[in-house]
Scaffold this motif. Structure first.
Motif, PDB file in Angstrom:
ATOM      1  N   UNK A  55       0.910  -0.992  -0.029  1.00 11.73           N
ATOM      2  CA  UNK A  55      -0.167   0.051  -0.171  1.00 11.73           C
ATOM      3  C   UNK A  55       0.972   1.295  -0.032  1.00 11.73           C
ATOM      4  N   UNK A  56       1.941   1.380   0.857  1.00 12.61           N
ATOM      5  CA  UNK A  56       2.911   2.465   0.661  1.00 12.61           C
ATOM      6  C   UNK A  56       3.509   2.640  -0.481  1.00 12.61           C
ATOM      7  N   UNK A  57       4.168   1.630  -1.100  1.00 14.17           N
ATOM      8  CA  UNK A  57       4.627   1.515  -2.685  1.00 14.17           C
ATOM      9  C   UNK A  57       3.482   2.086  -3.565  1.00 14.17           C
ATOM     10  N   UNK A  58       2.430   1.775  -3.609  1.00  9.82           N
ATOM     11  CA  UNK A  58       1.535   2.286  -4.396  1.00  9.82           C
ATOM     12  C   UNK A  58       1.062   3.599  -4.222  1.00  9.82           C
ATOM     13  N   UNK A  59       0.876   3.918  -3.044  1.00  9.52           N
ATOM     14  CA  UNK A  59       0.647   5.280  -2.622  1.00  9.52           C
ATOM     15  C   UNK A  59       1.799   6.383  -2.927  1.00  9.52           C
ATOM     16  N   UNK A  60       3.119   5.926  -2.771  1.00 10.62           N
ATOM     17  CA  UNK A  60       4.286   6.625  -3.103  1.00 10.62           C
ATOM     18  C   UNK A  60       4.428   6.907  -4.742  1.00 10.62           C
ATOM     19  N   UNK A  61       4.043   5.860  -5.502  1.00 10.64           N
ATOM     20  CA  UNK A  61       4.086   5.897  -6.858  1.00 10.64           C
ATOM     21  C   UNK A  61       2.964   6.762  -7.347  1.00 10.64           C
ATOM     22  N   UNK A  62       1.746   6.714  -6.711  1.00  8.57           N
ATOM     23  CA  UNK A  62       0.695   7.330  -7.173  1.00  8.57           C
ATOM     24  C   UNK A  62       1.080   8.860  -7.127  1.00  8.57           C
ATOM     25  N   UNK A  63       1.462   9.138  -5.970  1.00  5.83           N
ATOM     26  CA  UNK A  63       1.994  10.383  -5.571  1.00  5.83           C
ATOM     27  C   UNK A  63       3.013  11.031  -6.566  1.00  5.83           C
ATOM     28  N   UNK A  64       3.854  10.369  -6.716  1.00  6.46           N
ATOM     29  CA  UNK A  64       5.176  10.720  -7.770  1.00  6.46           C
ATOM     30  C   UNK A  64       4.837  10.994  -9.189  1.00  6.46           C
ATOM     31  N   UNK A  65       3.560  10.091  -9.365  1.00  2.00           N
ATOM     32  CA  UNK A  65       2.864  10.419 -10.865  1.00  2.00           C
ATOM     33  C   UNK A  65       2.131  11.541 -10.881  1.00  2.00           C
ATOM     34  N   UNK A  66       1.354  11.943  -9.847  1.00  3.48           N
ATOM     35  CA  UNK A  66       0.511  13.096  -9.745  1.00  3.48           C
ATOM     36  C   UNK A  66       1.267  14.393  -9.870  1.00  3.48           C
ATOM     37  N   UNK A  67       2.471  14.186  -8.998  1.00  4.26           N
ATOM     38  CA  UNK A  67       3.165  15.550  -9.099  1.00  4.26           C
ATOM     39  C   UNK A  67       4.355  15.614 -10.203  1.00  4.26           C
ATOM     40  N   UNK A  68       4.316  14.724 -11.169  1.00  7.16           N
ATOM     41  CA  UNK A  68       4.949  14.728 -12.511  1.00  7.16           C
ATOM     42  C   UNK A  68       6.513  14.468 -12.235  1.00  7.16           C
ATOM     43  N   UNK A  69       6.766  13.537 -11.398  1.00  5.24           N
ATOM     44  CA  UNK A  69       8.191  13.216 -11.256  1.00  5.24           C
ATOM     45  C   UNK A  69       8.114  11.664 -11.742  1.00  5.24           C
ATOM     46  N   UNK A  70       7.085  10.974 -12.060  1.00  7.24           N
ATOM     47  CA  UNK A  70       7.212   9.591 -12.465  1.00  7.24           C
ATOM     48  C   UNK A  70       5.965   9.796 -13.761  1.00  7.24           C
ATOM     49  N   UNK A  71       6.168   8.654 -14.819  1.00  4.61           N
ATOM     50  CA  UNK A  71       5.432   8.764 -15.783  1.00  4.61           C
ATOM     51  C   UNK A  71       4.399   7.417 -15.512  1.00  4.61           C
ATOM     52  N   UNK A  72       3.108   7.474 -16.187  1.00  3.95           N
ATOM     53  CA  UNK A  72       2.336   6.305 -15.811  1.00  3.95           C
ATOM     54  C   UNK A  72       2.810   5.130 -16.274  1.00  3.95           C
TER      55      UNK A  72
END
Length: 125
Positions: A55-72
């Protein structure tokens, strides 16, 4: 937190018929990131000893996608150019990631107890 995530995520770039996309090794990444966090807050070698939750991994990934640091998922690369630049800057200023504090609890490594299954070493069912 982002520098630890960036430096410890485990992934592969797939090439299917000229179409590139990334795949994250979630279990390996969870162990690497969790161990990196523990290593920052404890005075022990935490390599391969800790894991963040799914859950924490998914939350961090989702956050980084939303703030523009990760790509979907399905993109050609995991991180944006801005993320790569941010990670480089944090690696130059490495002291910036050592600002973790344990608010409650502690980090410790405890050896697992080996069980003796008897003289014939069979696992009981």
């Amino acid at each position: 937190m982002f520098p630890l995530y960036y430096e410890n995520i485990s992934y592969i770039i797939n090439n299917y018929d000229g179409e590139f996309s990334y795949s994250i090794y979630r279990d390996d990444s969870a162990v690497q990131i969790g161990s990196a966090i523990a290593d920052q807050v404890a005075v022990i070698d935490a390599s391969e000893c800790f894991k963040i939750t799914k859950a924490m991994f998914n939350r961090l990934s989702a956050y980084y996608i939303e703030v523009g640091l990760m790509l979907p998922s399905g993109s050609e690369d995991v991180f944006t150019e801005a993320a790569k630049k941010l990670a480089r800057r944090h690696s130059i200023l490495s002291s910036s990631i050592n600002n973790f504090k344990i608010v409650e609890g502690e980090v410790e490594v405890v050896s697992a107890v080996k069980q003796d299954f008897g003289a014939d070493n069979e696992i009981p069912f």
